[in-house]
Design an enzyme around this catalytic site. Structure first.
Site, PDB file in Angstrom:
ATOM      1  N   TYR A 226     118.067  67.031  16.906  1.00 20.54           N
ATOM      2  CA  TYR A 226     119.356  67.644  17.236  1.00 20.54           C
ATOM      3  C   TYR A 226     120.425  67.260  16.206  1.00 20.54           C
ATOM      4  O   TYR A 226     121.127  68.134  15.668  1.00 20.54           O
ATOM      5  CB  TYR A 226     119.764  67.211  18.648  1.00 20.54           C
ATOM      6  CG  TYR A 226     121.185  67.544  19.037  1.00 20.54           C
ATOM      7  CD1 TYR A 226     121.574  68.855  19.301  1.00 20.54           C
ATOM      8  CD2 TYR A 226     122.149  66.543  19.152  1.00 20.54           C
ATOM      9  CE1 TYR A 226     122.888  69.157  19.663  1.00 20.54           C
ATOM     10  CE2 TYR A 226     123.460  66.830  19.511  1.00 20.54           C
ATOM     11  CZ  TYR A 226     123.821  68.141  19.767  1.00 20.54           C
ATOM     12  OH  TYR A 226     125.114  68.440  20.119  1.00 20.54           O
TER      13      TYR A 226
HETATM   14  N1  LIG Z   1     126.163  67.189  25.628  1.00 22.06           N
HETATM   15  C1  LIG Z   1     126.792  66.336  24.839  1.00 22.06           C
HETATM   16  O1  LIG Z   1     126.971  65.145  25.177  1.00 22.06           O
HETATM   17  C2  LIG Z   1     127.316  66.822  23.505  1.00 22.06           C
HETATM   18  C3  LIG Z   1     127.889  65.891  22.629  1.00 22.06           C
HETATM   19  C4  LIG Z   1     128.471  66.334  21.448  1.00 22.06           C
HETATM   20  C5  LIG Z   1     128.467  67.706  21.138  1.00 22.06           C
HETATM   21  N2  LIG Z   1     127.870  68.609  21.997  1.00 22.06           N
HETATM   22  C6  LIG Z   1     127.960  70.049  21.647  1.00 22.06           C
HETATM   23  O2  LIG Z   1     128.955  70.642  22.465  1.00 22.06           O
HETATM   24  C7  LIG Z   1     128.754  72.057  22.505  1.00 22.06           C
HETATM   25  C8  LIG Z   1     128.945  72.669  23.885  1.00 22.06           C
HETATM   26  O3  LIG Z   1     128.706  71.801  24.956  1.00 22.06           O
HETATM   27  P1  LIG Z   1     128.728  72.362  26.466  1.00 22.06           P
HETATM   28  O4  LIG Z   1     128.576  71.181  27.344  1.00 22.06           O
HETATM   29  O5  LIG Z   1     129.847  73.307  26.646  1.00 22.06           O
HETATM   30  O6  LIG Z   1     127.345  73.178  26.453  1.00 22.06           O
HETATM   31  P2  LIG Z   1     126.788  74.306  27.457  1.00 22.06           P
HETATM   32  O7  LIG Z   1     127.562  74.295  28.731  1.00 22.06           O
HETATM   33  O8  LIG Z   1     125.313  74.129  27.531  1.00 22.06           O
HETATM   34  O9  LIG Z   1     127.142  75.666  26.697  1.00 22.06           O
HETATM   35  C9  LIG Z   1     126.399  76.108  25.610  1.00 22.06           C
HETATM   36  C10 LIG Z   1     126.492  77.618  25.553  1.00 22.06           C
HETATM   37  O10 LIG Z   1     125.701  78.078  24.435  1.00 22.06           O
HETATM   38  C11 LIG Z   1     125.115  79.292  24.828  1.00 22.06           C
HETATM   39  N3  LIG Z   1     123.923  79.664  24.068  1.00 22.06           N
HETATM   40  C12 LIG Z   1     122.699  79.063  24.091  1.00 22.06           C
HETATM   41  N4  LIG Z   1     121.828  79.765  23.350  1.00 22.06           N
HETATM   42  C13 LIG Z   1     122.510  80.840  22.867  1.00 22.06           C
HETATM   43  C14 LIG Z   1     122.154  81.953  22.054  1.00 22.06           C
HETATM   44  N5  LIG Z   1     120.902  82.124  21.594  1.00 22.06           N
HETATM   45  N6  LIG Z   1     123.106  82.874  21.760  1.00 22.06           N
HETATM   46  C15 LIG Z   1     124.369  82.741  22.233  1.00 22.06           C
HETATM   47  N7  LIG Z   1     124.773  81.713  23.008  1.00 22.06           N
HETATM   48  C16 LIG Z   1     123.848  80.776  23.324  1.00 22.06           C
HETATM   49  C17 LIG Z   1     124.746  79.093  26.282  1.00 22.06           C
HETATM   50  O11 LIG Z   1     124.572  80.367  26.878  1.00 22.06           O
HETATM   51  P3  LIG Z   1     124.036  80.564  28.393  1.00 22.06           P
HETATM   52  O12 LIG Z   1     125.250  80.295  29.243  1.00 22.06           O
HETATM   53  O13 LIG Z   1     123.590  81.966  28.387  1.00 22.06           O
HETATM   54  O14 LIG Z   1     122.937  79.560  28.592  1.00 22.06           O
HETATM   55  C18 LIG Z   1     125.941  78.316  26.813  1.00 22.06           C
HETATM   56  O15 LIG Z   1     126.910  79.175  27.353  1.00 22.06           O
HETATM   57  C19 LIG Z   1     127.378  72.303  21.911  1.00 22.06           C
HETATM   58  O16 LIG Z   1     127.557  72.756  20.571  1.00 22.06           O
HETATM   59  C20 LIG Z   1     126.735  70.900  21.906  1.00 22.06           C
HETATM   60  O17 LIG Z   1     125.786  70.769  20.892  1.00 22.06           O
HETATM   61  C21 LIG Z   1     127.302  68.178  23.159  1.00 22.06           C
END
Ligand SMILES: NC(=O)c1ccc[n+]([C@@H]2O[C@H](COP(=O)([O-])OP(=O)(O)OC[C@H]3O[C@@H](n4cnc5c(N)ncnc54)[C@H](OP(=O)(O)O)[C@@H]3O)[C@@H](O)[C@H]2O)c1
Length: 210
Positions: free
Chosen positions: A125
């Protein structure tokens, strides 16, 4: 100004729609399905249906700024991390450049600065996030890169820090503060060309980011 939010149906995505709508904007919300289009429309955004695994260029038409906050999530395998978090993000950067976007805000991650130093379990990742960031940095597309720590669902503290906390336990930030930091960057040109670590902390958005 019209901001395209990629990942708009996600948790940060929906919080960002609310923050931008509260400022009088109508963001363009890129989602994958009709039922998600209804959700983002009800929040005040204009939906655009597209998938990062397909062609996304039409979603950028008429937009000035772009926020990438999509992610394949922990429930899918490394194949989707490559296709969405890396290749999808790189594709979005190229589409932004072709569309003449004035600022691309990338939601990257803690660990992307040096995947060798992070836990082996999530190295695929952090490598994907780093390669996507590197593509943006080299693209000539005006950028702001945010590298938040572990995301939580706490209510926003409305204060942050860009300094690394001493311990890994302290390296977290509420999603709502990430959304507010993105909204701040979008209206603050001095944030263009910057890469920020992002954690919960005691500084105002202006003090931390300007
Ligand atoms: N989790 C952590 O602790 C953490 C830490 C640092 C950074 N981040 C980053 O923070 C960001 C967002 O976090 P979050 O919690 O808001 O994530 P999230 O709720 O999982 O939202 C991610 C979104 O990306 C969409 N997505 C996935 N595959 C896709 C595709 N093929 N085409 C278009 N859209 C797509 C999903 O769509 P669906 O709704 O259709 O599934 C979802 O709406 C991400 O970039 C992640 O890498 C996360």
């Amino acid at each position: 100004m019209t901001t395209l939010i990629i990942g708009a149906h996600g948790q940060i995505g929906q919080l960002l729609i609310k923050a931008l709508v509260a400022e009088g904007e109508t963001p363009r919300a890129m989602v994958r399905a009709e039922e998600q289009a209804k959700v983002v429309k009800d929040l005040g955004a204009e939906p655009a249906i597209a998938d990062l695994e397909g062609n996304v260029q039409s979603a950028f038409e008429g937009c000035d700024k772009v926020v990438f906050t999509a992610g394949s999530g922990a429930k899918t395998g490394p194949d989707k991390t490559i296709l969405v978090d890396m290749w999808g993000a790189m594709k979005a950067v190229d589409a932004a450049k072709a569309a003449g976007i004035s600022q691309f805000v990338m939601v990257s991650s803690r660990g992307a600065e040096d995947p060798e130093k992070g836990p082996a379990k999530i190295k695929h990742y952090t490598v994907c996030k780093k390669l996507a960031d590197d593509h943006l940095l080299r693209s000539g597309q005006p950028y702001t890169i945010l590298r938040p720590g572990r995301l939580t669902d706490e209510t926003a503290e409305r204060t942050i820090t860009t300094q690394w906390p001493d311990t890994a336990d302290e390296q977290w930030i509420p999603r709502e503060d990430v959304a507010l930091a993105i909204a701040h960057c979008l209206k603050t040109p001095v944030t263009i060309g910057k890469v920020y670590p992002l954690f919960h902390g005691k500084h105002s958005f202006s003090d931390a980011l300007n």
